[in-house]
Design a protein around this motif. Structure first.
Motif, short mmCIF file in Angstrom:
data_model
loop_
_atom_site.label_atom_id
_atom_site.label_comp_id
_atom_site.label_asym_id
_atom_site.label_seq_id
_atom_site.Cartn_x
_atom_site.Cartn_y
_atom_site.Cartn_z
N LEU A 1 0.87 -1.26 -0.10
CA LEU A 1 -0.02 -0.22 0.16
C LEU A 1 0.89 1.21 -0.05
O LEU A 1 2.04 1.19 0.38
CB LEU A 1 -0.86 -0.01 1.07
N GLY A 2 0.37 2.33 -0.41
CA GLY A 2 0.79 3.60 -0.31
C GLY A 2 0.59 4.28 0.97
O GLY A 2 -0.25 4.21 1.69
N PRO A 3 1.42 5.57 1.14
CA PRO A 3 1.24 6.43 2.51
C PRO A 3 -0.27 6.94 2.48
O PRO A 3 -1.09 6.87 3.73
CB PRO A 3 2.00 7.49 2.13
N GLU A 4 -0.94 7.15 1.47
CA GLU A 4 -2.26 7.66 1.68
C GLU A 4 -3.09 6.49 2.19
O GLU A 4 -4.10 6.77 2.77
CB GLU A 4 -2.80 8.29 0.30
N GLU A 5 -3.24 5.36 1.69
CA GLU A 5 -3.93 4.39 1.99
C GLU A 5 -3.63 3.72 3.45
O GLU A 5 -4.70 3.39 4.28
CB GLU A 5 -3.56 2.98 0.95
N TRP A 6 -2.30 4.02 3.57
CA TRP A 6 -1.97 3.68 5.10
C TRP A 6 -2.94 4.72 6.10
O TRP A 6 -3.49 4.27 7.03
CB TRP A 6 -0.61 3.97 5.30
N GLN A 7 -2.81 5.60 5.77
CA GLN A 7 -3.63 6.79 6.80
C GLN A 7 -5.13 6.79 6.82
O GLN A 7 -5.72 6.89 7.72
CB GLN A 7 -3.12 8.09 6.15
N ARG A 8 -5.40 6.34 5.56
CA ARG A 8 -6.99 5.93 5.43
C ARG A 8 -7.45 4.83 6.41
O ARG A 8 -8.46 4.93 6.97
CB ARG A 8 -7.48 5.81 4.05
N LEU A 9 -6.46 3.75 6.43
CA LEU A 9 -6.86 2.57 7.21
C LEU A 9 -6.87 3.02 8.60
O LEU A 9 -7.38 2.41 9.63
CB LEU A 9 -6.20 1.50 6.88
#
Length: 327
Positions: free
Chosen positions: A66-74
């Motif tokens: 995953l990318g950083p944006e998806e990490w933060q969304r989770l």
């Protein structure tokens, strides 16, 4: 020996085991918290990796894709899962638990927080990602999210005694007994705790923590560590104030870790019968010569909870073990 006689002998010995830890009535029966983290149903419904079916290595590989944006969304949408997900990146777990964990713990970051039952909390002192040495403290009875003071004192004392070079984890990650009643004499909570401890250690490795940890296991926590020993990749296994490890000797633990044991002569644990009968009692005293552990000096550690007191020989020895300064 007839059946009735055997039953009577077993009853007498079990009573002695529990009486040796202050009696049946002084503890309250606990149900261990097991299973996946809170919020798992919504996590699964979103098509994310099942925390029960995916090992920590699989969790690490999922996040690596995953990318950083998806990490933060989770972190935003599933904080109670991400914060307790063994194998997830450390920084994401810290960020998730900052959203959900109540209270402040000076000098520590929250690596896990599970609100179920009495609450389970895992605190980190230092930087696990860069530390060359890691110590994990496993407590005994009466520790939970609302009662962390004794455990955090031990963690900060050990970190200070190593000059801040060792990252220390205060692992209140299992359901501990309350008091010293039947739960403390039985192994059920320890068995559940051992499974959680093993997975936690696997999660650290999967998340990139390279040093094999030294485990410091107090009182009933030494039962947890004894049951987990075979599945743990650890540098050292240090037990203190132990009622036994559910093993006849160190070899029976089937661990490659160095096994150490400490007991202060004023520790009330010495009045506990070191027997195991009918599922009660935890077996051999780890400080006994025949057990085969390396004995840690603890003559000046007052009582059952004094092993990390400033200036004690036990704290100095624990720091040396954590730092790898003893062979």
């Amino acid at each position: 020996m007839g059946r009735i006689t055997r039953s009577l002998v077993t009853a007498v010995m079990v009573t002695a085991v529990v009486a040796g830890t202050a009696g049946w009535a002084s503890g309250t029966a606990q149900k261990p918290v097991t299973g996946p983290p809170p919020g798992t149903a919504a996590w699964r419904a979103a098509g994310l990796p099942d925390p029960e079916r995916t090992d920590p290595g699989g969790i690490a590989r999922f996040f690596a894709g995953l990318g950083p944006e998806e990490w933060q969304r989770l972190v935003r949408t599933h904080p109670t899962v991400v914060g307790n997900l063994d194998g997830a990146p450390l920084e994401l777990r810290y960020a998730a638990n900052a959203r959900t964990a109540p209270g402040l713990h000076p000098g520590a970051r929250v690596l896990a927080y599970d609100s179920r039952g009495r609450g389970q909390t895992v605190l980190v002192y230092g930087d696990l990602a860069t530390a060359e040495r890691v110590a994990v403290l496993v407590p005994g009875s009466d520790v939970d999210s609302g009662r962390m003071d004794s455990l955090t004192r031990k963690a900060t004392a050990l970190r200070g005694a190593t000059g801040g070079r060792t990252a220390v984890v205060a692992w209140a990650g299992y359901t501990t007994p309350l008091g010293v009643g039947v739960d403390a004499a039985a192994g059920d909570l320890a068995e559940a705790g051992a499974a959680r401890l093993t997975r936690f250690a696997e999660g650290l490795r999967a998340a990139g923590v390279r040093p094999e940890p030294s485990l410091f296991c107090h009182s009933y926590g030494s039962v947890v560590c004894g049951l987990a020993a075979q599945g743990l990749k650890a540098k050292d296994l240090v037990v203190f104030g132990s009622p036994g490890m559910r093993a006849e000797n160190a070899a029976a633990l089937r661990t490659t870790a160095r096994v150490w044991a400490a007991k202060d002569p004023t520790d009330w644990i010495d009045r506990v019968p070191y027997v195991s009968v009918g599922g009660y009692g935890h077996g051999t005293d780890p400080t006994a010569p025949g057990f085969g552990a390396r004995v840690v000096p603890a003559g000046d550690a007052a009582g059952h909870d004094g092993y990390f007191a400033p200036g004690t020989s036990s704290l100095r020895a624990f720091a040396a073990i954590a730092e790898g300064d003893v062979r």
